[in-house]
Motif scaffolding. Sequence first.
Motif, PDB file in Angstrom:
ATOM      1  N   GLN A   1       2.234   6.069  -0.308  1.00  0.00           N
ATOM      2  CA  GLN A   1       3.083   6.248   0.868  1.00  0.00           C
ATOM      3  C   GLN A   1       2.519   5.472   2.058  1.00  0.00           C
TER       4      GLN A   1
ATOM      5  N   GLY B   1      -3.505  10.119  -4.528  1.00  0.00           N
ATOM      6  CA  GLY B   1      -2.857   8.891  -4.996  1.00  0.00           C
ATOM      7  C   GLY B   1      -1.466   8.701  -4.413  1.00  0.00           C
ATOM      8  N   TYR B   2      -0.671   9.770  -4.451  1.00  0.00           N
ATOM      9  CA  TYR B   2       0.696   9.664  -3.952  1.00  0.00           C
ATOM     10  C   TYR B   2       0.708   9.287  -2.479  1.00  0.00           C
TER      11      TYR B   2
ATOM     12  N   MET C   1      11.977   3.270  -0.745  1.00  0.00           N
ATOM     13  CA  MET C   1      11.272   2.930  -1.966  1.00  0.00           C
ATOM     14  C   MET C   1      12.200   2.714  -3.128  1.00  0.00           C
TER      15      MET C   1
END
Lengths: 909, 116
Positions: free
Chosen positions: B37, B32-33, B1
């Motif tokens: 991912q 959300g995270y 990332m």
Amino acid sequence: MTHRRWTLLSLMERFKRSRDQRVLDEELNEEMADHLARKQAELEARDGLSRDEATRLAFHKFGNPTLVREEVREIWGWPRLEACWTDLKLALRRLQGEPLFSLSAVLCIALGIGLNLTVFSILDRLLLRPLPVPDSGELIALQHRAEVGGIHESMSYPDFLDYRDGLTSIRALAAYTEFSTVLTAQDSTAEVLAELVTEDYFTALGIQPLRGRWFAPNEMGDKTGGGVVVIGEGIWSKKMGRDPTVIGKTVRVGGHEFTVVGIVPRSFSGINLDRGTVSVWLPFASYRLIDPDLADRPALESNRGNHSVRVFGRLEPETTIEAAGAEVTSLSDSFRESVWQRQKHAWVDWRQSAPTWKGLVIRLDRARLNPDTRATLQTFLFSLAAISSLFFGFALCNLGLIFSARVARLRKEIAIRMALGVSAGRLFQQSISESLMLALLGLLAGLLISAGFTSWLGAMYPPFRAVTEYGSIIEARSLVVGLCAGSAVALLLGALPLVFSARRDLIVDLRSMHRLSATRGLVELRRVLVAGQVALCTVLIAGAILFLGTLRNAVRADITHEAGSVLMAHVRMAKPLPPSEDGLSLYANLIRDLEDRPSIKSAALVFVVPLGGRRGGTNVDLPAEGDLASRRTLQVDFNVATPKYFETVGIPVISGRPFDARDNEKAPRVAVVNHEWTNSFYGGRDPIGKHFLRNGERYEIVGLVRDGSFRSVRHEVKPCFYVPLSQFYLPAMHLEIRHRASMQSALADLRGVGLQYAPRLVIGTVRTLEEHRNAGLERERLAAALLSLLGGLTLILAAVGVFSVLAAYVVERTPEVGIRVALGATRRQIVESIVLREMRWVMGGVAAGAAFVFAASRLVESLLFGISASSAEPYLLTITVLVVTAALSMVGPLVKAAAIDPAVALRAE
Amino acid sequence: MDRKGGAARAEIPVGSLDLMLLKALTWGEMHGYGLAQRIQQGSDGVLIVEEGSLYPALQRLRKNGDVDAEWRLSDTGRRARYYALTQKGRERLTREIETYARVSKALRHLLAMDSI
């Protein structure tokens, strides 16, 4: 009802949403914190970064949390009002941090709005707004025009009756006449304006009583008006606490009891604006109770010689004002003949006294002020409106200057915020909130200024009283106008920083190397604006000085001493008049009883009071020196006084003696003369012992007093002689009393003594000699006060202008100054060069203003006294005031310029 | 990332973030995270979600009624907001996939043409 529930619901909704908003914010913050923690943990675990590095990188990757928050808020629909409120709070905090900027901006807005609101609301109420009654356009006033002497607003009662019976195009013709009197209600007393009205007065106006009723036909038909009264809502509130049981109660008008039958709503307070608001209305015939003076004479209802009623009515439907006017004119022509026939044998030749009177009709809305007053007010108010518009324009220019200087200062901050991703819209919103906050504060202060200004003006000049008395000073209308003006200003100024930064390169701004320097044209423009303000300021201040000088000279021309502690009142024998011996002893007793009171130092009677607009004139024969046979007949002033007169009002006796007990009816005739008399007739030599003749009687001059002007300050002082009342009895005089410590106890004593002598003596309204003198100077006082005030305000404005132009200039020229200092210029040289350059513009403004005053001074020359618009003195004073103010407002920026460190200035470059 | 992703990394086309989030949620509820991912991993590291636009997009979906959100204690011991697909969201996903397929087919067709 539904409307109210809707509002309540929406309020609840708003409250709920604002609570939701907090929850939303908190949840989002927690979510983002969780995200960052996970990211940081991942970076630590995967890439082996230290905790600090991982944290920093996580934040960097995430971007701007503020932006995320704002975007999310927008998605959920941030309640607009709340957003604004938060912005306003933020704006207030920011403005507190810049007090000088905020204060000058608020001052500019407040002064501009306050002044204009006042002027335009007075203009509106006095000249533009129609009479607040239904269909006021149908109402007309009936007046006469004489070939010589202009408009006559009043006519006699018989004239009114003739018109009422003869006219077909006007209905409900009514007559009224106004007089000042004293109203006593529930133990409190007020001086009021009252109107005697005929039966159709209220019908013609078309208004309904707030309470009670109008006058009934039987009351109108009564010989003394039925003893009933209608009072205004204003006085009912103010003096009777809105007593709900007022109808049927008794009040005293001019000492006589009347029963209240109705209340006139506040919106109507008399037709005429000249003397202020009317609070009491009485049936016409009531004059017999109120004014015994009038009651003695031939009845007003049949006296063609007494022109004291004003007449108005309503146009019949489908009648034009021109048609009504034509009918009135032709009727007045035919009356003239018939009146001539009727009065042929009367001792007054009516036709000769009023040879060419013609009846005419004008709209009542335009007849509310005396034509002269109306003309004066028109000139006065429209020039005031012009000045205040100009003032507003300059205030806006100054705001522009202040704001653009601030934008230059905040440029870097704006650049940083934009670089951080604050959207232009958001920035605009915040900028608008700041200027909106300023505008709001300015508007608030402006309204206060306007309220104070309006009531002050009302106290200065009677026609303005109609604007302030019992009415709300600030109206919804002016509030709306003010709000609109304020918001427009806010929007305009709020956009300014954005316009600037939108055009600018963020990187350049961020580096802050590049000074925002205005182009040469812009600098010149700013200076021209400031010069314009200085010019306006010069005009106003020079005008103020001229009128203040006039007032000072007028007060100096008053020969009396400490006029504020002399009470005066008109006093006269009641009818039927007693023989002169009785009258004299009555007056002597009055004086003695008054002087017996400890509060009264001395009391006297005099025929003509100085500066009262009147004088006594007579012819005397003056023998040439030592030769009684050859004599000159001269027109001189004369006055009648009792012994203590000169002492009471403080006119010094220069030589000889004042009157005393010796000068009784049987003693030889004596006189006291003024300085002008000896100067004119005796070449300035002592007049004591000299003689003159009047109506064949020989008068010996026993005293010499200082000169005094009688009619007004502008009339030249004439030779004048005084004779003692004991030798020249007059039934009507003026009582003058010098009081000791307290005016209140003197007033009480005067009232007490007055009651003892009632009803044989009639004592009029009491006022101080100072008030009497000042009453003749209303226009001058108003002009002086207004010009001083406007001059002062403009001075503040111009000072702000000079300051902000110079401040911006110094900021822009810092590098240049730095170079010059580095090249060896001393601080003194720097300051001198700046001062010289700026002062040139200030002086240019002063010169332009002074030239205008000089050219326009002929217009006001007739209002000036003892000071001339062509003398140097007022100009020198004006220039001094302006230059000193300009210099003071330059101090701040100059100190800054002198403190420029060349090293810092050049490194910035 | 990180930036090392180089040429393989691609900007997410405008309007397709919603589609990707809805798809990622079909594999189960997630915070959300985790969704970011999933998208990255599911696209072999090609598609990278801008973190700044992730949460506004999720809130938009939530407001639309496409997803539900619930706070739950997560593996880290902190509270996290878990998102789940609603029936409405499922229907929308189906529609969006159809639209996407149509558009990409047309695009492929266009790009394969030599001349008209």
